[in-house]
Design a protein around this motif. Structure first.
Motif, mmCIF file in Angstrom:
data_model
loop_
_atom_site.group_PDB
_atom_site.id
_atom_site.type_symbol
_atom_site.label_atom_id
_atom_site.label_comp_id
_atom_site.label_asym_id
_atom_site.label_seq_id
_atom_site.Cartn_x
_atom_site.Cartn_y
_atom_site.Cartn_z
ATOM 1 N N SER A 726 -7.723 3.623 -8.349
ATOM 2 C CA SER A 726 -8.568 2.538 -7.845
ATOM 3 C C SER A 726 -8.150 1.204 -8.460
ATOM 4 O O SER A 726 -7.772 1.142 -9.637
ATOM 5 N N LEU A 727 -8.264 0.181 -7.666
ATOM 6 C CA LEU A 727 -8.064 -1.184 -8.148
ATOM 7 C C LEU A 727 -9.419 -1.882 -8.081
ATOM 8 O O LEU A 727 -9.922 -2.190 -7.002
ATOM 9 N N LEU A 728 -10.034 -2.074 -9.261
ATOM 10 C CA LEU A 728 -11.335 -2.724 -9.342
ATOM 11 C C LEU A 728 -11.127 -4.232 -9.518
ATOM 12 O O LEU A 728 -10.344 -4.655 -10.371
ATOM 13 N N GLN A 751 2.293 -3.070 1.994
ATOM 14 C CA GLN A 751 2.521 -2.166 0.864
ATOM 15 C C GLN A 751 1.250 -1.381 0.536
ATOM 16 O O GLN A 751 1.306 -0.183 0.247
ATOM 17 N N LEU A 752 0.100 -2.049 0.578
ATOM 18 C CA LEU A 752 -1.155 -1.381 0.269
ATOM 19 C C LEU A 752 -1.455 -0.259 1.259
ATOM 20 O O LEU A 752 -2.010 0.777 0.895
ATOM 21 N N ALA A 753 -1.071 -0.463 2.518
ATOM 22 C CA ALA A 753 -1.346 0.555 3.533
ATOM 23 C C ALA A 753 -0.584 1.839 3.273
ATOM 24 O O ALA A 753 -0.989 2.921 3.730
ATOM 25 N N ARG A 758 -7.511 2.927 -3.737
ATOM 26 C CA ARG A 758 -8.841 2.447 -3.358
ATOM 27 C C ARG A 758 -9.015 1.023 -3.877
ATOM 28 O O ARG A 758 -8.767 0.742 -5.056
ATOM 29 N N LEU A 759 -9.417 0.115 -3.005
ATOM 30 C CA LEU A 759 -9.627 -1.289 -3.375
ATOM 31 C C LEU A 759 -11.123 -1.545 -3.445
ATOM 32 O O LEU A 759 -11.830 -1.442 -2.432
ATOM 33 N N ALA A 782 -7.431 -1.802 4.940
ATOM 34 C CA ALA A 782 -8.157 -0.617 5.408
ATOM 35 C C ALA A 782 -8.936 0.072 4.292
ATOM 36 O O ALA A 782 -10.010 0.639 4.536
ATOM 37 N N ARG A 783 -8.418 0.037 3.071
ATOM 38 C CA ARG A 783 -9.076 0.761 1.983
ATOM 39 C C ARG A 783 -9.945 -0.136 1.123
ATOM 40 O O ARG A 783 -10.356 0.262 0.025
#
Length: 846
Positions: A726-728, A751-753, A758-759, A782-783
């Motif tokens: 996860s990226l908080l 890149q994130l896709a 989890r964002l 999307a996330r």
């Protein structure tokens, strides 16, 4: 009103210098204009001209300088804030129309009318805070291109980058009679960016704050931690600085003043330059460079004294120092630990080796000054003010957009979604562009095609007169001819303020000379070089002289001469441009561009190569510079990657490619290669980076617990939010650092896709979802998830051993409450750094 004897003398000396540079007629013209004014207004207008670069004489009407003088005179006579100011403060920081490199405009009277009711009866300190709250209601941060829009342009736009926010804010403060200036770190040493903020004078001292960022007290800003790591912080003065100011250097018409010690620990760095035979090299030019965005930026340029010495008070970080004189030069790395004078002996430039060399630069460490932190009540008040300001600004800009007028344009002229998008991008310039689109004198397709040649910022401040002049010249150009629309009719040439020049230039030459130039554009360049003088001692190199002004005064520096060449070519029907990499003037012949400048035609090729699957971005991963006149000049890197190759068309010369990797502590692992390109040669360079170990990037901490709530009411603790990778992100929507972070996320969405990451956006309340940039991020990623938390970010920050009071806070967790990477406060590339931990190969770009 009168000036002190010393200032009167300095004013006359500056004027005499400018009259001599401009030539015959300048003095008599100015005296005629001043004779129509009252003695006091004439004096202040005269002072403005004496302290302005000659390019401002060329580019702006007398009425602009007169308006600044009239307004400042009223303040001096009537305002308690301005009446007793010391002369240098009043002249340089209330009267003067210029802040930095922005387009000038007559704005002081307008701004004063808006804020007068808010500041009546307030002390200077209270007025500064009240004005900055009003500023936040008008303008917020948003990344834009490098051209600095005028203060009124920023107001009409409702947003701007930090340089535009600060020039806007300084103009508003000066309009109120409060001395103000822009303070600027030309480049950070610990991240790839720069920043500008504001200083205002009250209570016998200068105080800082973030432009358009309301606070409950002065000397606060999100950037204070970053500023404590600055290598250099400076301001500009166009008149005579106060006696207690520390001068870095005088460059033509501007004096650079050193403000670093107010923000960061400093050292006095001394450089001794010697001739080849060991004698002191007096008059050598010493450049103190900061490696930033893969280029060495000249943060300060100082000439050596009679003993060959140059001195700079700067922060504790590594610098790249270069000396040059009469074709000789020497460059070296200067470490932060340097105590004795750095010795440089001039020599012939080294032949490019054509191989990679590794080096490392160390950034200054953060040393926060001892200042009282805002209380919880002050933080709450600032948050409330920011939210109210955001809403007022949104409503003002919405009112500028007239949906009924859009429908009428669609029904009458057949405009579609393209015109609607242009008008929406125009913000406060909506009415001006709508009026042009309604004008039946020009075909609708041609008007639309012309507007499509402009950038988004141009749409927000271009004047209809500029567009009409271009349309009048383009009767024979088809709107579908994109080449001619871009290189013949478009009024945009470089990054100059858009202006009218076609009629002036067309009337400047007899028909025989025009035919000569059309047949041989090289003859036009020779004419410019012979007829247009360069007077660098009266200029500010960040400014350009616009084409019409250059013809009128017959003065322009090299970049302005290039601008003039392109403008005259387009006026004569010759497609022309500035080279997108090096900026040389070019004209088109049979669809190919040639430069009239000797040796500047781009007939060599540099092919950059990367490994399959890697992502190399100019500025973020690599940069290009050209060796010209004994110094490295940063260049733009145009074009797109074609698979694993990026081919650049360049003129023959010596070039340097730099690659770098930014570490979490701000240090840089870098590599460089110098190579020579000959005419018709194609050279290939395989891009490389120093390997960055996992140990240099990773942390190993346990996240403090906290509670959050989803929009649907679901409650979750820290362990649940970090169950998977996860990226908080604790955000302050609408604030500049958060805007930067969201921009990076959006630019990394591809890149994130591809990553199972989890964002998690942690927000202060549901009102945050009204922020446009946050809405865009949630829609595009999307996330991405929005969560609300009443818990402070401070415990989470302290658990990661990062600054507890700096947002956005970014924590990468690879399992329940396990922190792998942490970053507090905005740092360019922070998203890319976090993503590197999510990839299998952590030693090279993706």
């Amino acid at each position: 009103m009168r000036l002190s004897d010393g200032e009167q003398q300095r004013m006359e000396q500056r004027l005499a210098f400018r009259f001599a540079a401009i030539g015959d007629g300048a003095q008599s013209w100015l005296e005629r204009q001043l004779s129509a004014l009252s003695p006091d207004c004439a004096l202040l207008t005269r002072w403005c001209y004496s302290a302005s670069p000659v390019s401002d004489w060329a580019n702006y009407e007398f009425s602009l300088f007169r308006a600044c003088a009239e307004h400042a005179l009223r303040l001096r006579e009537q305002s308690p804030l301005a009446r007793e100011l010391p002369e240098p403060l009043f002249l340089n920081y209330v009267l003067h129309p210029r802040v930095n490199e922005e387009e000038l405009c007559d704005c002081r009277g307008f701004f004063y009318a808006q804020i007068r009711g808010r500041i009546e009866g307030l002390s200077a300190r209270e007025a500064i805070l009240a004005i900055n709250e009003w500023n936040a209601e008008q303008v917020c941060y948003r990344a834009t291109d490098e051209r600095t829009i005028s203060a009124l342009g920023a107001w009409r736009s409702g947003f701007g980058r930090c340089g535009e926010e600060s020039t806007f804010a300084v103009n508003v403060l000066r309009a109120a009679g409060i001395p103000a200036r822009q303070v600027y770190t030309p480049r950070w040493a610990h991240c790839d960016d720069n920043h500008a903020w504001v200083e205002a004078y009250c209570g016998g001292a200068w105080h800082f704050f973030g432009a358009c960022e309301p606070e409950e007290a002065l000397d606060r800003g999100w950037f204070t931690g970053a500023a404590s790591r600055a290598l250099l912080v400076h301001s500009r003065c166009f008149g005579t600085p106060a006696a207690d100011e520390e001068i870095i250097s005088v460059d033509g018409a501007v004096t650079f003043l050193n403000q670093t010690a107010r923000y960061a620990p400093v050292r006095l760095l001394a450089v001794r330059v010697r001739e080849k035979d060991g004698r002191p090299a007096a008059g050598a030019e010493v450049t103190f460079g900061i490696l930033n965005a893969s280029e060495v930026f000249p943060a300060a340029v100082i000439r050596t004294d009679a003993d060959g010495m140059a001195r700079l008070r700067c922060g504790y970080g590594d610098l790249i120092v270069q000396a040059r004189k009469n074709g000789l030069c020497r460059e070296t790395l200067c470490p932060a630990s340097q105590e004795e004078p750095l010795e440089l002996t001039l020599a012939e430039p080294e032949a490019p080796a054509g191989r990679w060399t590794s080096f490392t630069l160390h950034a200054p460490k953060e040393r926060l000054p001892e200042r009282s932190a805002p209380t919880p009540a002050q933080r709450a008040a600032a948050t409330e003010k920011q939210a109210a300001a955001d809403e007022k600004r949104r409503l003002r800009l919405e009112a500028a957009y007239d949906a009924a007028r859009i429908r009428a344009l669609r029904e009458r002229f057949g405009y579609g979604a393209q015109a609607e998008a242009i008008l929406r991008a125009a913000c406060g310039n909506f009415a001006a562009l709508a009026e042009l689109l309604e004008d039946p004198a020009y075909p609708a397709p041609r008007k639309l095609a012309l507007l499509q040649t402009l950038g988004e910022k141009d749409l927000r401040d271009v004047r209809p007169a500029v567009l009409r002049e271009a349309l009048d010249a383009g009767g024979g150009v088809s709107p579908s001819d994109e080449f001619s629309m871009q290189y013949l009719l478009c009024p945009r040439i470089g990054t100059e303020p858009l202006s009218c020049w076609r009629r002036t230039l067309a009337d400047s030459f007899p028909e025989a000379r025009k035919r000569e130039f059309r047949e041989a554009p090289d003859a036009l360049w020779r004419w410019i070089r012979e007829s247009i003088r360069q007077v660098p001692q009266t200029e500010y190199r960040q400014l350009v002289t616009l084409p019409a002004g250059a013809m009128r005064l017959r003065c322009a520096d090299l970049p302005s001469q290039r601008l003039l060449f392109v403008a005259i070519c387009r006026t004569l029907g010759i497609p022309a441009r500035l080279n997108p990499a090096g900026g040389a003037a070019e004209y088109a012949l049979d669809g190919q561009f040639f430069s009239p400048e000797a040796g500047r035609t781009a007939n060599a090729r540099l092919q950059l190569q990367k490994q399959p699957g890697q992502t190399w971005q100019p500025g973020a991963d690599f940069g290009l510079s050209a060796f010209e006149n004994g110094a490295w000049q940063p260049m733009a890197v145009p074009g797109q990657w074609d698979g694993a190759r990026l081919t650049l068309s360049l003129s023959p010369g010596v070039y340097r490619v730099i690659t770098d990797s930014r570490l979490p502590n701000g240090d840089l692992h870098a590599m460089r290669m110098e190579l020579r390109l000959e005419a018709e040669q194609e050279a290939c360079v395989q891009l490389q980076k120093q390997a960055v170990s996992l140990a240099e990037q990773a942390v190993d901490f346990t996240l403090a617990n906290f509670q959050a709530e989803a929009p649907d009411g679901h409650q979750a603790a820290a362990a649940e939010l970090t169950r998977t990778q996860s990226l908080l992100m604790w955000l302050e929507e609408g604030r500049e650092p958060t805007e930067h972070l969201l921009n990076e996320l959006l630019s990394s969405r591809a890149q994130l896709a591809r990553l199972p990451l989890r964002l998690v956006f942690l927000l202060r309340g549901r009102q945050a979802l009204q922020n446009e940039k946050l809405q865009a991020a949630l829609a595009a990623l999307a996330r991405a998830e929005a969560w609300f938390t009443a818990d402070s970010a401070e415990p989470a920050a302290r658990s990661a051993y990062v600054e507890p009071d700096r947002l956005p806070l970014v924590l990468l967790c690879d399992g329940p409450r396990h922190i792998l990477h942490a970053c507090a406060g905005y740092r360019v590339g922070s998203v890319g750094t976090a993503l590197a931990f999510c990839r299998q190969d952590r030693t090279a770009p993706e």
